[in-house]
Design an enzyme around this catalytic site. Structure first.
Site, PDB file in Angstrom:
ATOM      1  N   PHE A  96       0.994  -1.310  -0.064  1.00 45.25           N
ATOM      2  CA  PHE A  96       0.128  -0.063  -0.113  1.00 45.25           C
ATOM      3  C   PHE A  96       0.716   1.142   0.039  1.00 45.25           C
ATOM      4  CE2 PHE A  96      -0.955   3.000   3.528  1.00 45.25           C
ATOM      5  CZ  PHE A  96      -0.013   2.475   4.367  1.00 45.25           C
ATOM      6  N   LYS A  97       1.961   1.203   0.398  1.00 43.42           N
ATOM      7  CA  LYS A  97       3.033   2.248   0.423  1.00 43.42           C
ATOM      8  C   LYS A  97       3.161   3.056  -1.200  1.00 43.42           C
ATOM      9  CE  LYS A  97       5.241   1.441   4.430  1.00 43.42           C
ATOM     10  NZ  LYS A  97       4.297   0.578   5.161  1.00 43.42           N
TER      11      LYS A  97
END
Ligand SMILES: *Cc1c(COP(=O)(O)O)cnc(C)c1O
Length: 466
Positions: free
Chosen positions: A111-112
């Site tokens: 998700f970064k």
């Protein structure tokens, strides 16, 4: 939009400064001095838009006046075109009724990427506007390093030096970083631990002449632009699950409190979010704080969800600032006490606010494995250990009769990134997506250095001086 520090003693800045500055000069974190609103009719409009268009609508007020909506629109479109799913952040259903918010379709499968793909483009734009440059230096134990490298590779005005502890990251994580062949990316394997890497980075930043000469910058999770970018998928998910008519709840696997904080920001902007559930692994400082009202540090123990193996959640300070009525001086005193004593008892109204706005639960390693196995059984599908932490809490801690709204669980990594834990829990090896499978044959680019500040300083100077 103007930005103020949570400790009340740093200059008030606009978005462009906050973007490049990171930490405030008083040690605090920057937050907007007020939030824009998202109305029910905005939410109804969003139903017909692409992800990057919603991102532009939601983020435009945060970046003004540094950036025009048209400039932002181009960057958002470009950033999210790197995601391999047409929905960018798709939402899928589980047999037991929960929804998984799939945040792992970006270039490095965690998700970064959702925030960092945009951040890299924002950096490049702001640096060009100023005719400036920066040297980004970071330390990574895994996910952040590769996401930062993918975000900054080949961007004008940026050199990126990423330290990792030699032999202490997984082969996939190392290859995701070292197989990037870009002249502005410099991977360093330090003969030491992750803490040694972090200490080296801190020491570089503490060397003021060096910091100013190299224009050192960071992409860490305290950058407000990352929090802002993460509000967008709360908006798109709520819309998909029935907003503005219906509310939705989220359960979020949490480390530095950046993801779930973005959910709270979306709620304060007007998105109908009912419960926000903070899920931690056995490194449970947040869950203990929620329960007891006392924030106290304990030893970090390794887990199968390493992106959440942290001692102090840096973004939590932003929530404490809101819950405490935005008193910078009082928060500065509290944080000084926390630093000195490794413990802080929150004021009664702050404790009450925390419990009113959030639920929290911590999960053991056997529970994580059991949830991964259960989903494999019921849905014939593999989930990663971070996702499993959140799904465990969403299931185990549901009120009698169930959650009163749809429950959306943040799925923060592709299972193949944590294949060993998934294999262990299910007997099934997650299939590597093509992007990861191709890494095995690529040449690696990295420099091995001893755990020594002077050597690192010389390396950064030699590689990054313009
Ligand atoms: C970084 C990360 C988290 C934790 O997110 P925070 O914003 O730090 O709370 C959870 N899962 C994965 C896979 C991550 O990479």
């Amino acid at each position: 939009m103007r930005y103020v520090s949570t400790r009340g003693d740093a200059p008030i800045l606009d978005f462009g400064d906050v973007l490049l500055e990171g930490l405030a000069s008083d040690g605090g974190l920057y937050v907007p001095d007020g939030l824009p609103t998202i109305s029910p009719s905005d939410l109804a409009d969003f139903a017909g838009l692409e992800y990057h268009e919603v991102a532009t609508r939601v983020l435009a007020p945060f970046v003004a006046p540094s950036l025009s909506p048209d400039e932002l629109a181009l960057m958002a479109q470009d950033a999210y075109s790197t995601f391999t799913h047409t929905d960018v952040v798709p939402v899928s259903g589980l047999d037991a009724g929960e929804h998984l918010v799939e945040l792992f379709w970006g270039p490095t499968l965690s998700f970064k990427d959702v925030a960092l793909q945009l951040l890299g483009r924002l950096f490049e734009h702001e640096l060009a506007r100023r005719g400036s440059f920066m040297t980004v230096v970071g330390a990574t134990s895994g996910d952040t390093g590769s996401a930062a490298i993918e975000a900054c590779r080949d961007r004008a005005g940026i050199e990126l030096v990423m330290l990792h502890p030699a032999g202490r990251v997984t082969e996939i994580q190392r290859r995701q970083m070292t197989t990037v062949d870009s002249s502005n990316i410099h991977n360093v394997a330090i003969d030491g631990t992750f803490d040694d890497c972090q200490d080296l980075v801190k020491a570089l930043f503490a060397d003021r002449p060096f910091r100013e000469r190299m224009r050192l910058g960071a992409v860490n999770s305290i950058n407000w632009a990352r929090v802002a970018a993460q509000t967008v998928y709360y908006v798109t998910t709520a819309v998909r699950l029935g907003a503005p008519e219906w509310a939705v709840s989220f359960c979020v696997p949490t480390g530095n409190f950046g993801n779930v904080l973005a959910g709270n920001v979306a709620r304060r902007m007007g998105v109908p979010i009912d419960r926000l559930v903070v899920a931690t692994n056995h490194n449970d400082i947040l869950t203990r704080t929620h329960r007891s009202g006392e924030m106290s540090i304990s030893e970090v123990r390794p887990s199968t969800s390493p992106a959440m193996d942290i001692q102090v959640s840096s973004n939590f300070e932003r929530l404490l600032f809101e819950l405490g009525g935005r008193h910078g001086a009082a928060l500065a005193a509290d944080m000084a006490q926390f630093r000195a004593e490794n413990s802080l008892i929150l004021a009664p109204d702050v404790q009450a606010g925390l419990r009113a706005d959030f639920d929290a639960g911590a999960v053991s390693e056997p529970e994580v494995a059991a949830t991964i196995a259960a989903v494999n059984e019921s849905d014939d599908r593999l989930i990663d250990p971070h996702t499993a932490v959140a799904l465990t809490v969403a299931r185990r801690d549901a009120p009698t009769g169930g959650w009163s709204t749809p429950m959306a669980v943040m799925s923060t990594a592709h299972p193949a990134k944590f294949g060993d834990a998934v294999l262990e829990a299910t007997g099934r090896q997650p299939e590597l997506p093509p992007a990861l499978a191709a890494l095995a044959d690529r040449e690696e680019h990295l420099t091995a250095l001893p755990n020594d500040l002077a050597t690192l300083r010389d390396f950064v100077t030699a590689r990054c001086t313009r």
